[in-house]
Design an enzyme around this catalytic site. Structure first.
Site, PDB file in Angstrom:
ATOM      1  N   TYR A 144       0.859  -1.187   0.000  1.00 55.06           N
ATOM      2  CA  TYR A 144       0.000   0.000   0.000  1.00 55.06           C
ATOM      3  C   TYR A 144       0.890   1.230   0.000  1.00 55.06           C
ATOM      4  CZ  TYR A 144      -3.570   3.375   1.484  1.00 55.06           C
ATOM      5  OH  TYR A 144      -4.424   4.448   1.562  1.00 55.06           O
ATOM      6  N   ASP A 239       9.259   2.700   0.272  1.00 54.08           N
ATOM      7  CA  ASP A 239       8.173   3.317   1.026  1.00 54.08           C
ATOM      8  C   ASP A 239       8.307   2.859   2.465  1.00 54.08           C
ATOM      9  OD1 ASP A 239       5.915   4.247   2.181  1.00 54.08           O
ATOM     10  OD2 ASP A 239       4.516   3.470   0.679  1.00 54.08           O
ATOM     11  N   LYS A 267       3.799   8.533   9.242  1.00 54.88           N
ATOM     12  CA  LYS A 267       3.420   7.951  10.531  1.00 54.88           C
ATOM     13  C   LYS A 267       4.342   8.399  11.687  1.00 54.88           C
ATOM     14  CE  LYS A 267       0.429   4.676   8.424  1.00 54.88           C
ATOM     15  NZ  LYS A 267       0.571   4.017   7.135  1.00 54.88           N
TER      16      LYS A 267
HETATM   17  C1  LIG Z   1      -0.012   4.494   5.717  1.00 52.43           C
HETATM   18  C2  LIG Z   1       0.826   4.269   4.521  1.00 52.43           C
HETATM   19  C3  LIG Z   1       0.827   5.154   3.426  1.00 52.43           C
HETATM   20  C4  LIG Z   1      -0.148   6.288   3.304  1.00 52.43           C
HETATM   21  O1  LIG Z   1       0.003   7.244   4.295  1.00 52.43           O
HETATM   22  P1  LIG Z   1      -1.235   8.227   4.616  1.00 52.43           P
HETATM   23  O2  LIG Z   1      -0.650   9.181   5.593  1.00 52.43           O
HETATM   24  O3  LIG Z   1      -2.322   7.366   5.167  1.00 52.43           O
HETATM   25  O4  LIG Z   1      -1.626   8.874   3.338  1.00 52.43           O
HETATM   26  C5  LIG Z   1       1.747   4.947   2.418  1.00 52.43           C
HETATM   27  N1  LIG Z   1       2.601   3.914   2.450  1.00 52.43           N
HETATM   28  C6  LIG Z   1       2.617   3.034   3.470  1.00 52.43           C
HETATM   29  C7  LIG Z   1       3.612   1.933   3.462  1.00 52.43           C
HETATM   30  C8  LIG Z   1       1.713   3.171   4.518  1.00 52.43           C
HETATM   31  O5  LIG Z   1       1.694   2.265   5.499  1.00 52.43           O
END
Ligand SMILES: *Cc1c(COP(=O)(O)O)cnc(C)c1O
Length: 429
Positions: A144, A239, A267
């Site tokens: 994701y 990511d 995060k």
């Molecule tokens: C949570 C997440 C995102 C998206 O971040 P948001 O702040 O919710 O837009 C992107 N990449 C990874 C790996 C994530 O866990």
């Protein structure tokens, strides 16, 4: 456990908010029932609108590695709030947070702050396309990367939860620019590079996947992505929105000793406030406006409240032994769950990477999204509700991680394990 007040609030929420929520997984669709409406939280505890208490393993989807309302973070935010909540102009706070990030992740020679992980990955891909003059990107099934158009095919997290393979509203022309490969399968990636020679701008990957449940990479997989990207002139984007400052002080790249060209963070670096970032090699980042023509901006980017929370958090994470003690606690939980599974002969597998953990309701090992999707999600839903009734709040989806924080005590872990044994034993009976 009775939640009349939660139910009443959620009924009103459904009238004014789409599905009663502002992010789909919160609606409990995958597990049934109605969401817990939160009143307040402290440390590892969460209280709902009815005053019920839970041990929280969502911790704002991993953002709160220190637990809720850590006094030092609260103090930093409160002090900053009195000095102004947003200026739309540079502050020293941005320099402070960026410097800490670069020190921890040397691949991030320069950093740009944004307000969500979605913005970070979207901007990193724009930059990769600009730098390479190519349009295609490679992503992995079950990973994701936020909700921007390019990432919504075969994605993990909420899309996995709701079984959405492709999202209406994404133009076909754009969707065709995203190539999907199975996680942990470097051969598939090499085939894509071979088939689309000179056309792939970037490979984006969660270096430890945590949005289809926790799926660690095979040792050779990430190295192969590095080698293939370099060989075919594409950029490698890690990511690390979840893994950054979660897996160690730094990211999975620090742990694996592999250097990506670009990194996205989110995060944890915001300490529970809306912050994310992308960063990477100086020559790449210098293509972003105002130094270069790749445009990207934000009214609240580098927000001083959020920067203060991030700085206070990272300073606490930098304390010697922080990650050793966090991982020891997560290991105690993971080992306890494995033992409970053995005792109750439940057909499931526990996977842990540092303080990330998933209990897959599947007898087969899970190394990719195809395997994750074979899990018994109805069993998971029963497990989720069994735990919730016993005061343990897990993410309401099989395809999410459980996040252990520094605020979880050994006593919390023991209570969680007792709840886990009871819940699993009820299945067997
Ligand atoms: C949570 C997440 C995102 C998206 O971040 P948001 O702040 O919710 O837009 C992107 N990449 C990874 C790996 C994530 O866990």
């Amino acid at each position: 456990m009775q939640r009349p007040r939660s139910q009443e609030i959620f009924r009103r929420a459904c009238d004014v908010l789409v599905g009663g929520v502002n992010s789909p997984v919160r609606a409990f669709r995958a597990v049934g029932g109605e969401p817990v409406v939160v009143d307040r939280a402290a440390g590892a505890r969460l209280w709902d609108a009815d005053g019920n208490e839970y041990i929280d393993y969502v911790c704002s989807w991993g953002a709160l590695i220190l637990g809720h309302a850590h006094p030092k973070v609260v103090q930093a935010v409160a002090e900053q709030a009195r000095r102004g909540t947003s200026y739309g102009m540079p502050t020293e706070l941005e320099v402070e947070l960026a410097s800490r990030i670069r020190k921890a992740l040397p691949s991030c020679e320069k950093v740009r702050f944004v307000s969500s992980g979605t913005e970070a990955t979207m901007s990193a891909v724009r930059l990769a396309r600009a730098a390479t003059g190519r349009d295609l990107i490679v992503k992995f099934d079950g990973c994701y990367h936020g909700h921007s158009d390019s990432f919504l095919s075969e994605a993990g997290s909420g899309l996995a939860t709701l079984g959405i393979a492709a999202c209406p509203g994404v133009p076909q022309a754009l969707a065709e620019l995203t190539l999907n490969a199975p996680y942990n399968n470097a051969v598939a990636v090499e085939k894509l590079f071979d088939l689309h020679r000179g056309k792939i701008a970037a490979v984006i990957v969660e270096p430890i996947a945590a949005n289809m449940g926790v799926v660690p990479p095979k040792p050779e997989f990430i190295q192969a992505l590095r080698d293939l990207s370099s060989r075919y002139g594409a950029l490698l984007i890690f990511d690390e929105v979840i893994t950054g400052f979660r897996i160690c002080y730094g990211g999975a790249q620090t742990l694996f000793g592999i250097t990506p060209d670009l990194t996205t963070l989110g995060k944890i670096i915001g300490g529970g406030l809306p912050v994310a970032a992308y960063g990477g090699r100086r020559d790449l980042m210098d293509r972003v406006a105002p130094l270069g023509p790749v445009y990207q901006a934000g009214t609240l980017s580098g927000n001083p409240l959020a920067m203060s929370a991030g700085i206070a958090s990272l300073d606490l994470l930098a304390a010697p032994g922080f990650y050793e003690s966090l991982d020891a606690r997560a290991k105690r939980l993971g080992d306890g769950i494995v033992e409970a599974l053995r005792e109750t002969r439940a057909g499931s597998t526990a996977v842990r990477a540092g303080s990330l953990l998933t209990l897959f309701f599947s007898r087969e090992p899970v190394a990719d999204y195809a395997a994750a999707k074979k899990c018994d999600t109805r069993r998971f839903a029963e497990f989720f509700h069994g735990m919730l009734d016993r005061g343990v709040f897990l993410a309401p989806s099989q395809f999410e991680a459980l996040f252990v924080s520094a605020a979880h005590t050994d006593a919390d872990i023991d209570r969680t394990l007792a709840a886990c044994r009871e819940t699993l034993a009820a299945f067997a009976g």
